[in-house]
Scaffold this active site. Structure first.
Site, PDB file in Angstrom:
ATOM      1  N   ARG A  16       0.834  -1.591   0.008  1.00  0.00           N
ATOM      2  CA  ARG A  16      -0.253   0.104   0.266  1.00  0.00           C
ATOM      3  C   ARG A  16       1.071   1.206   0.120  1.00  0.00           C
ATOM      4  NH1 ARG A  16      -0.378   5.075   2.506  1.00  0.00           N
ATOM      5  NH2 ARG A  16       0.082   3.225   4.346  1.00  0.00           N
ATOM      6  N   HIS A 210       4.442   4.312  13.246  1.00  0.00           N
ATOM      7  CA  HIS A 210       4.362   3.528  11.170  1.00  0.00           C
ATOM      8  C   HIS A 210       5.856   4.921  11.660  1.00  0.00           C
ATOM      9  CE1 HIS A 210       2.938   3.918   7.525  1.00  0.00           C
ATOM     10  NE2 HIS A 210       3.733   4.817   6.696  1.00  0.00           N
ATOM     11  N   CYS A 243       4.648   9.843   1.377  1.00  0.00           N
ATOM     12  CA  CYS A 243       3.214  10.404   1.126  1.00  0.00           C
ATOM     13  C   CYS A 243       3.663  10.734  -0.406  1.00  0.00           C
ATOM     14  CB  CYS A 243       3.238  11.022   2.408  1.00  0.00           C
ATOM     15  SG  CYS A 243       0.929  12.114   1.840  1.00  0.00           S
ATOM     16  N   ASN A 252       9.783   4.047   3.631  1.00  0.00           N
ATOM     17  CA  ASN A 252       9.475   4.039   5.307  1.00  0.00           C
ATOM     18  C   ASN A 252      10.311   2.999   5.968  1.00  0.00           C
ATOM     19  OD1 ASN A 252       6.192   3.531   5.605  1.00  0.00           O
ATOM     20  ND2 ASN A 252       6.280   3.690   3.704  1.00  0.00           N
TER      21      ASN A 252
END
Ligand code: ZN
Length: 314
Positions: A16, A210, A243, A252
């Site tokens: 995702r 996260h 993002c 990430n």
């Protein structure tokens, strides 16, 4: 390996967070092969898609098909990100086990990301929780506080705003709320302070960390969160991610490096590193024009390395 005996949960968000932030579109069949490989390595929670209009994110147009496939893997928690009630309805219809809704602590990022104010997002959580309670009470609802450590648009995000928002989303019906360093601004001292306050505010409804590696502090921040009692971590294979509405927010935390850190420290993830490294092949094959990262996959594990999850003492 038995997932019930692990010390931390590594939630893979690459399919995702990773795939939605790059231009290339991974073919559906390749996504399935990659998810299978992640599962084979021992990953037991995967954020497989986001339910957003295909014209906004064509990378996620096959979300329902990917969910359907992921649900065939026994014991896997199949998660999807949703931006609003409509997305939540689609995700629940597709059969996900858990939905995650990003709620921005930064007023500016909230408007840019989902075109809603923070107060409107709290209302959205209420609507989603009501829908979930009526039609799919078994589905877990997480509301992650995005831009919790700073924002590329707004700059400083007051810590009081972060904690206020976490309390509000829990009051609105979310089962858990974690903190997201969407922009990669966090440092370990800040991580400790905010997760401590989060736990004091919402107790055992405090959720995942996260964290992004934009400025190289991703692993240090994960360790800081772990030391504050966090046991659920989002990360992305090959460090894919970012993002689209937080410019410069790349990367990430790399799943492979995070798993290595925990396993080397004697903290069980339930994940087999060799099989995890193998799962990079279908990722790279599905995205031939993208770079994937990871220090430990490049360097290999140290000679004589015994991972905690395979230790004779486990
Ligand atoms: Zn992210």
């Amino acid at each position: 390996m038995n997932s019930a005996s692990t010390d931390v949960l590594i939630s893979e968000v690459g399919p995702r967070d990773g795939l939605q932030s790059i231009k290339s579109i991974m073919p559906t069949a390749q996504k399935k092969v990659w998810i299978d490989a992640l599962y084979r390595a021992g990953i037991r929670e995967i954020e497989v898609a986001s339910f957003v209009p295909a014209k906004l994110l064509p990378q996620m147009a096959d979300a329902a098909q990917v969910v359907e496939h992921a649900k065939t893997l026994p014991g896997l928690t199949v998660m999807a990100l949703v931006p609003n009630l409509k997305g939540a309805q689609s995700a629940i219809t597709a059969g996900v086990h858990k939905i995650t809704l990003p709620v921005s602590a930064s007023a500016a990022h909230s408007l840019a990301n989902v075109r809603k104010t923070r107060e409107e997002m709290i209302e959205e959580v209420k609507k989603i929780a009501a829908f979930r309670n009526e039609y799919a009470p078994q589905v877990k609802l997480e509301a992650g506080i995005a831009t919790a450590f700073g924002c590329t648009l707004q700059g400083l995000v007051p810590e009081d705003d972060v904690i206020w928002l976490a309390e509000q989303v829990i009051a609105a019906g979310a089962d858990e709320s974690g903190l997201s360093d969407t922009t990669g601004y966090a440092n370990p001292a800040q991580i400790k302070r905010l997760f401590k306050r989060l736990k004091a505010a919402i107790g055992n409804k405090a959720g995942a960390a996260h964290l992004h590696n934009t400025r190289g502090l991703g692993l240090a921040n994960c360790l800081a969160a772990y030391e504050e009692g966090v046991t659920s971590f989002d990360s992305s294979m090959g460090g894919l991610g970012g993002c689209p509405y937080a410019p410069g927010a790349s990367g990430n935390v790399v799943t492979e490096d995070l798993v290595f850190m925990f396993e080397a420290m004697g903290i069980k993830t339930g994940i087999n590193l060799d099989l995890l490294f193998e799962a990079r092949q279908p990722l790279q094959a599905g995205l031939p024009n993208e770079s994937i990262y990871g220090m430990v996959p490049e360097a290999g594990t140290p000679k004589g390395f015994v991972p905690a999850s395979q230790s004779v003492y486990s």
